[in-house]
Design an enzyme around this catalytic site. Structure first.
Site, PDB file in Angstrom:
ATOM      1  N   ASP A  42      -5.505   2.741  -3.554  1.00 51.13           N
ATOM      2  CA  ASP A  42      -6.764   2.648  -2.810  1.00 51.13           C
ATOM      3  C   ASP A  42      -6.990   3.811  -1.842  1.00 51.13           C
ATOM      4  O   ASP A  42      -8.045   3.888  -1.222  1.00 51.13           O
ATOM      5  CB  ASP A  42      -6.875   1.306  -2.072  1.00 51.13           C
ATOM      6  CG  ASP A  42      -5.800   1.094  -1.013  1.00 51.13           C
ATOM      7  OD1 ASP A  42      -4.926   1.973  -0.859  1.00 51.13           O
ATOM      8  OD2 ASP A  42      -5.833   0.040  -0.347  1.00 51.13           O
ATOM      9  N   SER A  67       0.807  -1.215   0.000  1.00 51.17           N
ATOM     10  CA  SER A  67       0.000   0.000   0.000  1.00 51.17           C
ATOM     11  C   SER A  67       0.844   1.271   0.000  1.00 51.17           C
ATOM     12  O   SER A  67       1.604   1.528  -0.914  1.00 51.17           O
ATOM     13  CB  SER A  67      -0.978  -0.018   1.177  1.00 51.17           C
ATOM     14  OG  SER A  67      -1.903   1.037   1.087  1.00 51.17           O
ATOM     15  N   HIS A  68       0.745   2.049   1.064  1.00 47.76           N
ATOM     16  CA  HIS A  68       1.398   3.353   1.145  1.00 47.76           C
ATOM     17  C   HIS A  68       2.802   3.267   1.725  1.00 47.76           C
ATOM     18  O   HIS A  68       3.451   4.300   1.917  1.00 47.76           O
ATOM     19  CB  HIS A  68       0.548   4.280   2.016  1.00 47.76           C
ATOM     20  CG  HIS A  68       0.251   3.693   3.372  1.00 47.76           C
ATOM     21  ND1 HIS A  68      -0.541   2.590   3.527  1.00 47.76           N
ATOM     22  CD2 HIS A  68       0.653   4.047   4.618  1.00 47.76           C
ATOM     23  CE1 HIS A  68      -0.629   2.292   4.812  1.00 47.76           C
ATOM     24  NE2 HIS A  68       0.095   3.153   5.494  1.00 47.76           N
TER      25      HIS A  68
END
Length: 542
Positions: A280, A112-113
């Site tokens: 996302d 993700s991040h």
């Protein structure tokens, strides 16, 4: 020829809220990826001949693991594997592909991040047939299998060329390399008024978008530039890089500082946005005004009917427990149900599948709807653009109108990163023990009226989740939430969430740090943060 390889278990393969995340060197240990993938397959049944979706955010080690997944999925009996070109597939796009092509499930390779690179982070997450993250029951079964696994299945086959779109017959199965953007972009056109947004851009409206050298670059170029007419020069960092260009692909004010600076300039664009490593999450900034994720959720829920895909209204709203209660105000005013869940998008899945809610959001920059079963950064940006195209007001004007109608929840998250894990665990354990004694204590002008450890009972499947975050409620409606995050790979991260409500006839124009200053002091004293960790302030404030 299927090969069965003997192996021994690793003890650290317990999936968190977003799958298994570790540093790349951990995944590069002999058998580490194979063990976890085989545990995923062993925890399922009925997938013989079915379709598996595989893709990721393009970070370092992405393509290597995809090749391993191809060999193992075919060896375990999957009949077809759908893979994004060059191994690229944003998390919401993967959810859409799973749903559109009725796949058995999907393996999403992302952290993700979190930062990427040879010594940075990697992750593997399994999503089910509904396109959403695996349930706690499934992830629990995966972990239990990983503790006793003694063999995995694979095949000795040539590597598949991930760069060429098309179908390849491999070892009795089919591997299809697909355009990672087209299906997702087409879905967005069914939800939003692209003609109205094109007119907005044609009127001189200026937008700046930062893809953070991550997965959404190709999506932004196709949707914002080609389909909507945005200025190509306003698209920043659109080439996905294995190390995200050395940047931290987290769309917050610290890591997207160039975008923030541009939006705060006197001659800045009208609208700014960013997305994270796997696409996302989202960051929304108007000219001269940052919109918190919690406020963004509430404002999008209040205005969703302006987009064609939601013109008939929404069924309800769901938010994670640490997310501010701004969305609750909208739900109450509109007569809609509002659900409070633990952190982790998988908890929204049952509510979405049951038709109880349409829009969901988390304070950690995740917002989405029932179009997929993941949070969706570009979806949030497009809904904002649709609202702006219809209302023809600035982001700041829309925000002020919203607060004048529903009141304002002043809100911030303070992250204390890379804490010593034992110290953080001891601090939270001690706070849990003190919860009963906190009630009645006064901090400044506030008195604690209640304190608990949030537990969630899923009304759809009957499951329960305990210890999801410590909540402290004050007599004036303010609250503090403490939670140890499960998304990092180094040490522990303590997240402290601070919130107070100002009614619509109150002071709606305070600076957030001023509005919450006394709560920051109280939060430190209640949990003994500085005393136990030596940290005098948070590392990141959003």
């Amino acid at each position: 020829m299927i090969e069965t390889v003997e192996t021994t278990p690793f003890r650290d393969q317990k999936p968190g809220t977003s799958g298994l995340r570790k540093k790349v060197p951990e995944f590069q240990k002999r058998g580490y990826v194979e063990n976890f993938l085989q545990s995923i397959f062993d925890a399922q049944e009925g997938y013989e001949g079915k379709t598996l979706v595989v893709g990721g955010d393009g970070r370092f080690y992405n393509e290597d693991v995809i090749q391993t997944a191809i060999r193992m999925a075919l060896a375990n009996g999957f009949g077809r594997i759908l893979i994004g070109q060059n191994g690229i597939l944003s998390t919401p796009a993967a959810s859409n592909v799973i749903r559109k092509y009725k796949a058995f499930g999907g393996i999403i390779l992302s952290a993700s991040h979190n930062p990427g690179g040879p010594n940075e982070d990697f992750g593997i997450k399994y999503n089910g047939a509904n396109g959403g993250p695996a349930s706690e029951t499934v992830t629990g079964a995966i972990y239990e299998r990983s503790l006793v696994i003694d063999r995995y299945k694979t095949m000795d086959i040539p590597q598949v060329d991930l760069s060429r779109i098309g179908r390849v017959d491999v070892a009795g199965g089919v591997v299809e390399i697909i355009d990672p953007v087209a299906d997702y972009a087409d879905l967005m056109e069914t939800l939003f008024d692209f003609a109205a947004i094109r007119d907005l851009f044609a009127s001189g409206f200026r937008m700046q978008f930062d893809a953070m050298s991550a997965v959404t670059g190709p999506y932004a170029e196709e949707i914002f530039v080609k389909r909507l007419g945005a200025d190509p020069a306003a698209m920043m960092n659109t080439t996905p890089l294995p190390d995200f260009g050395g940047h931290h692909p987290d769309p917050n004010l610290v890591h997207a500082k160039e975008l923030y600076a541009a939006m705060m300039a006197e001659d800045g664009p009208d609208f700014g946005a960013a997305s994270d490593g796997d696409g996302d999450r989202n960051l929304i900034i108007g000219k001269g005004m940052y919109v918190t994720p919690s406020d963004s959720l509430a404002m999008l829920a209040a205005n969703a009917h302006l987009a064609p895909g939601y013109a008939k209204g929404i069924a309800g709203i769901a938010r994670s427990m640490p997310t501010s209660q701004a969305a609750d105000r909208v739900a109450e005013a509109r007569g809609l149900p509002c659900f409070e869940t633990p952190t982790g998008w998988k908890f929204f899945g049952n509510l979405l599948d049951a038709g109880k809610v349409t829009i969901c959001g988390e304070e950690s920059a995740g917002t989405g709807s029932d179009h997929v079963r993941e949070k969706d950064g570009l979806w949030a940006v497009l809904l904002w653009l649709n609202v702006l195209a219809v209302r023809r007001q600035s982001v700041a004007e829309i925000a002020r109108d919203h607060w004048a109608t529903f009141g304002r929840n002043y809100y911030a998250r303070h992250d204390y990163e890379a804490l010593d894990t034992a110290t953080a665990d001891d601090m939270v354990a001690a706070l849990r023990e003190r919860l009963p004694s906190l009630v009645g204590r006064t901090f400044g002008n506030r008195t604690i009226r209640a304190a608990d450890d949030f537990a969630y009972h899923d009304q759809v499947d009957g499951s329960s989740s305990a210890k999801q975050g410590i909540r402290v409620f004050f007599d004036d409606g303010a609250r503090i939430v403490y939670r140890l995050s499960g998304t990092g790979t180094t040490g522990a991260t303590l997240r402290v969430y601070l919130e107070r409500y100002e009614p619509n006839d109150g002071n709606l124009s305070m600076q957030t740090n001023d509005a919450l200053a006394d709560l920051v002091t109280a939060a430190d004293e209640i949990a003994e943060i500085s005393a136990r960790t030596g940290r005098v302030s948070a590392d990141v404030i959003t």
